[in-house]
Structures are given as structure tokens and as C-alpha cells.
Design an enzyme around this catalytic site. Structure first.
Site, PDB file in Angstrom:
ATOM      1  N   HIS A  84      24.322 136.881  -6.982  1.00  0.00           N
ATOM      2  CA  HIS A  84      23.263 137.806  -7.402  1.00  0.00           C
ATOM      3  C   HIS A  84      23.326 139.123  -6.614  1.00  0.00           C
ATOM      4  O   HIS A  84      23.590 139.101  -5.422  1.00  0.00           O
ATOM      5  CB  HIS A  84      21.911 137.116  -7.176  1.00  0.00           C
ATOM      6  CG  HIS A  84      20.793 137.756  -7.921  1.00  0.00           C
ATOM      7  ND1 HIS A  84      20.237 138.943  -7.558  1.00  0.00           N
ATOM      8  CD2 HIS A  84      20.119 137.350  -9.026  1.00  0.00           C
ATOM      9  CE1 HIS A  84      19.263 139.241  -8.400  1.00  0.00           C
ATOM     10  NE2 HIS A  84      19.174 138.290  -9.301  1.00  0.00           N
ATOM     11  N   HIS A 170      20.792 147.719   8.964  1.00  0.00           N
ATOM     12  CA  HIS A 170      20.533 146.801  10.081  1.00  0.00           C
ATOM     13  C   HIS A 170      21.788 145.944  10.247  1.00  0.00           C
ATOM     14  O   HIS A 170      22.382 145.511   9.252  1.00  0.00           O
ATOM     15  CB  HIS A 170      19.321 145.938   9.740  1.00  0.00           C
ATOM     16  CG  HIS A 170      18.901 145.002  10.844  1.00  0.00           C
ATOM     17  ND1 HIS A 170      19.572 143.834  11.124  1.00  0.00           N
ATOM     18  CD2 HIS A 170      17.883 145.067  11.734  1.00  0.00           C
ATOM     19  CE1 HIS A 170      18.983 143.216  12.135  1.00  0.00           C
ATOM     20  NE2 HIS A 170      17.948 143.944  12.519  1.00  0.00           N
ATOM     21  N   THR A 172      22.616 142.913  10.926  1.00  0.00           N
ATOM     22  CA  THR A 172      22.752 141.613  10.255  1.00  0.00           C
ATOM     23  C   THR A 172      21.887 141.494   8.995  1.00  0.00           C
ATOM     24  O   THR A 172      22.216 140.736   8.085  1.00  0.00           O
ATOM     25  CB  THR A 172      22.325 140.465  11.203  1.00  0.00           C
ATOM     26  OG1 THR A 172      20.998 140.753  11.679  1.00  0.00           O
ATOM     27  CG2 THR A 172      23.280 140.351  12.387  1.00  0.00           C
TER      28      THR A 172
END
Lengths: 299, 299
Positions: A84, A170, A172
Site C-alpha cells: 500500500h 524523520h 525512522t
């Protein structure tokens, strides 16, 4: 009698395989006072979980923040694989006004949450839907173009700068989209014919894309076992484009081919108001107020 | 998700003038946990107060008992004067199933309350409506015949014996009727004509008394300022005799005179289900469940 305020929130998170992680994230919703968890379901192939909860605006904001905080802690997009489209650990957080507040208030609530997520969690955030600050960002797919991997490479381009935060993913958790939209009503109309082309034509005639009603997406579907066909639709704003108007238009269009409406279906949850509007219209009510519904008088 | 249980209760007490007394009696409802007071209104001429509250069966039973206890303490039927038919300090206590319970459960709850009132307060009690043990007592007027004063003289006749207790009025509180009935839906249909006789004819055609629908009471009314007329109705069982069927019949009957339905009115509170049934019918829904209404998923 003060009216209840109900906001529905349906965050999509980029984890649908490690169910212990999903539980920890959902627990944040369970533990937020004033919020009621209605549903959550994980899809292994998509590696994605959709969580549904309701509450007043303040408690839904709080639950959404805590959920995001936990997801940022536990999900690493560098390791994420899934079918997705997605750009972050928490991919998208839609606020949906159900009762007792306006879309504008929902937009303000979503915007404040996007700001807080960036401020406290250092995740860049985008605004979409009714909360979008740029017309092209009304549509989620514009923001998600290229997915996590693609956005990482292009976030420094001005057109892709986040609404809140530096133009930098960011490390992670990637980025998160927050926004507001009307509730979807999934509404299907079954026609007494086996000719799928009639459903296709009518779907085109009523959907926005081909000149039909605004806020309507639709397609023709064959119901082979029943020997019937269906106009399968999403009504994306039942207030501006109500169920009965779409149904009566389909009824008229089908009659042009001598085809009757044999039944309809509502899939999943529907806001009460969408059905009260139907009753109100067909009954030709004068001066009806949804506060006359006995159940709505209860706290 | 456990379903909420909602019973509505609408006791009529024989005090509508000494408002301090009314407050003390209503306070008993306010102080019962799990019960929500929706409304109360006192009528000076009738010297009578109608109190409306909701809750689950157990809490509505408790509130009704406490209310009766206080009314028995504070109201003396020997001094009571008022235009409305009545036989006791608490004249009648109807239980009305709204959601999450059957009429049978309401009948059992009403019967248990009638027994308790007699046992603990020594007031003879009668069962009416769906709770009636004799067909003639389905109708409240049979039980109230002759009012307090008349019943006092005839309670010893076997036909007038109470369902619970000795055939003897309580010295000050008289007797009380407890029972169960469906919620009333007050529904008016406005017709585009000034000929009141047309509303009269149609009212007769649709009401039970003249061969029309069961559970329907109706009359013709002139709406002089609007230059229209109205079929004014009470639908006494919206499940067996739904709003849409009555409306569509009136529409057809009016068309016979070339008269259109120009609007309708719902007066006061309406159970949600009565309106969902309308939406369901006109939309021709298949497999719809009221649990699909988002608000019904909330506790």
C-alpha cells in the site's frame, strides 16, 4: 441538553505483520480517556493497520498523538515493506466530523495535531483534505507520490516541503499526513437486469469524474449469482450530495432502459444524520430536528 | 459491543399545582442512578404532572417505585380536584420499550413494579395495555371509569378488583395503574387544499376505528392560516403500522381528489428505529442493521 461532540478518527499505520507492535500502538487509544475504540484491522500484504475510534475533538487529538508517539518509537520505515502507498510510520490521520461540530473545527483540530506531532516528535507533517493549505494537497495521492522512498529523495524540493517542520524525513518514522474529511458512505444500487453495460453507463452518469454529482465515485459491477448488476458508489459528502438524490437519479436513469431498482446496500458504518436526511426527505417533513430522536436526548 | 437497553417511562401524577410537591417527587427520579430525566410538565387545570425519564429496565423500575412512594406520602386524593380522569396519587405508569429489549420484558418489568407498589406501599394496582391480564383492561379508560370517586365505591365489585392487593382503595393515595405500551408517534400530514372535509374523509379511511390501519387514531384539522388541511394522527405501534405505509396510503387517497401532500410533521420525540425504518423502506435497503449507524456503536 448539551449536544454530544463526536469526531471519528481513522489513522493508518505502517505495520500489519508484527501484531504485538500493533497491540502496543492500539493500547495508546484504549488508554486515552474519553475515546472509544470501535475497530482495528491489520492487513499482512499491505503491512498496514487501520484503526477506528471516536470521541470529542480534544480526546481524539490526544489519542492520535499518543498513537503516533508509540508508532514512531516502534516502526522503522527503513525496514518497512508493503504493497500500500505510504510515507511514514503513521501514514495518515483523517479527522471526520460526525456530530456536534463543524468541518472547520475538525480542520483546526487536525492542524493543531499536525503541528504538535512535528513539534514534539520531530516528524514532518502534511495537511490534506479539507485541512489542506494548497489545493493540490486536498488529494492524498499528491502528497504520497513516490511513497516513503520517493519522498525521502524529493522532500527538499519546494513543492514537496511539509506544512510543519524542516524539509527532511524523520530518520525512522518518515513523514505523516493529517487532515479532515467528511465520512464516506458506501452505497450500492442493485438493478434488475443482467446487462453490466447499463450499470457502467449509469455509474458514469452519476459520478463526479464524468459530469455527474460532486463527491460521488462509482463503477458498474456484475452480480452474477443474482443475475443483476450494481452501481457501486462512495458518497464522499452526504450533506452536499445526499443518498436520496443519488438514488432517485439512478432510478430515473435506469427507467430510461426499462430497468428497475431492485434493492440497495449500505456497507459499513453510516452517520445517523445521513439516514435521518433520507427519512426527512421522503416523508416531506416540516421543521424536523434531529434532537427529536429520543436516543439523541440521552447523554 | 453490548447493546444499550432503553426503557422510557411516563408516569402521570395527580398534582400539578403545588410545585414544591412536584419537585420533591421528581427529585426521586433525579436521584436514581442510571436514570435520565428528560422532561416534566405540570398542568394547573388538570392538576396533573407528566414526567418522562429513560434508563434500563431495572433503574426505571427503581425510579418509578421511589416516585410512587413519595407521591403516596405527599398527595391526598381526598383533597384532589382536577379535570383529567384519575384514580390515584400516581395515576398511571406506562413502560415503553425503546431499544435493546422486547415488549415482553417491559410487561414483566411493569408487572413486577405493580406487585412491589402494592406489597410495600399498600396501594392496589391494576395492569393495563400490553401488561393487561384481562382484554377489557388493555384500555386505560375501562380501569379509570368513574375516576377516584367512582372506583372507591365500586372496587369491591369483582370486575373492578385490582390485579394486586385487596379490593380496597388506599386511604389517601387511591389506586395506581401500571402497564406497558409501544411509543406513540404523533404524525401529521398536511394536504394542499382548504377543504377540511377531505382531511376528515382521509382520517376516517386510515384510522382503526373506521376500518383503516390498526394502531392509528386520526382526525381532520383545518390549518386556516396556511389555507391547508391536516390529517392529524397518533401511530400507536410504529413497528406493526409504520409511518411510511400510513403516509403512502394518505398520499394515494388524497390523489383521488387531486390533492397533493405538501408536507408532514412529527411532533415531540420519536424513537430512532421509526425513522430508520422509513429510510430503509424508501431506499429499498437489503440487509441493513441499525448497528450500522455509527452513533449506535457508542456506549
Amino acid at each position: 441538553m448539551t449536544q454530544t461532540q463526536i469526531v471519528q478518527c481513522v489513522p493508518n499505520i505502517s505495520e500489519g505483520r508484527r501484531l504485538d507492535v500493533v497491540e502496543k500502538i492500539v493500547d495508546q487509544v484504549r488508554q486515552t480517556e474519553g475515546v472509544q475504540l470501535l475497530d482495528y484491522s491489520s492487513d499482512h500484504d499491505h503491512n498496514r493497520t487501520v484503526i477506528t475510534y471516536v470521541g470529542n475533538l480534544a480526546s481524539v487529538q490526544e489519542a492520535s498523538f499518543r498513537l503516533t508517539q508509540e508508532a514512531v518509537r516502534l516502526i522503522n520505515m527503513e525496514e518497512h515493506q508493503g504493497a500500500h502507498p505510504r510515507i511514514g510510520a503513521v501514514d495518515v490521520i483523517p479527522f471526520i466530523p460526525i456530530e456536534g461540530l463543524t468541518m472547520k473545527e475538525c480542520v483546526e483540530g487536525a492542524t493543531a495535531l499536525a503541528k504538535r506531532i512535528n513539534h514534539e516528535l520531530k516528524v514532518p507533517t502534511y495537511l490534506y483534505g479539507e485541512a489542506a493549505t494548497k489545493i493540490v494537497r486536498k488529494n492524498l495521492s499528491t502528497i504520497r507520490k513516490g511513497n516513503y522512498e520517493g519522498l525521502k529523495g524529493s522532500i527538499q524540493e519546494e513543492a514537496r516541503h511539509p506544512d510543519f517542520g524542516e524539509p527532511k524525513m524523520h530518520e525512522t518514522a518518515g513523514a505523516t499526513v493529517v487532515g479532515a474529511r467528511m465520512p464516506l458512505v458506501a452505497f450500492n444500487v442493485n438493478l434488475g437486469t443482467s446487462k453490466k453495460e447499463i450499470a457502467d453507463i449509469i455509474a458514469r452518469n452519476v459520478r463526479e469524474r464524468n459530469g455527474g454529482f460532486k463527491n460521488v465515485k462509482g463503477m458498474g459491477v456484475a452480480l452474477e449469482e443474482r443475475g443483476e448488476v450494481q452501481v457501486s458508489m462512495n458518497l464522499e459528502d452526504y450533506q452536499s450530495t445526499p443518498i436520496y438524490r443519488v438514488l432517485e437519479t439512478i432510478r430515473r436513469e435506469a427507467a430510461r432502459y426499462g430497468v428497475p431498482v431492485v434493492g440497495t446496500e449500505l456497507i459499513g458504518l453510516v452517520p445517523q444524520q445521513a439516514l435521518l436526511d433520507v427519512a426527512n426527505w421522503y416523508l416531506q417533513l416540516e421543521g424536523f430536528d434531529s434532537n427529536q430522536v429520543l436516543e439523541n436526548r440521552l447523554r
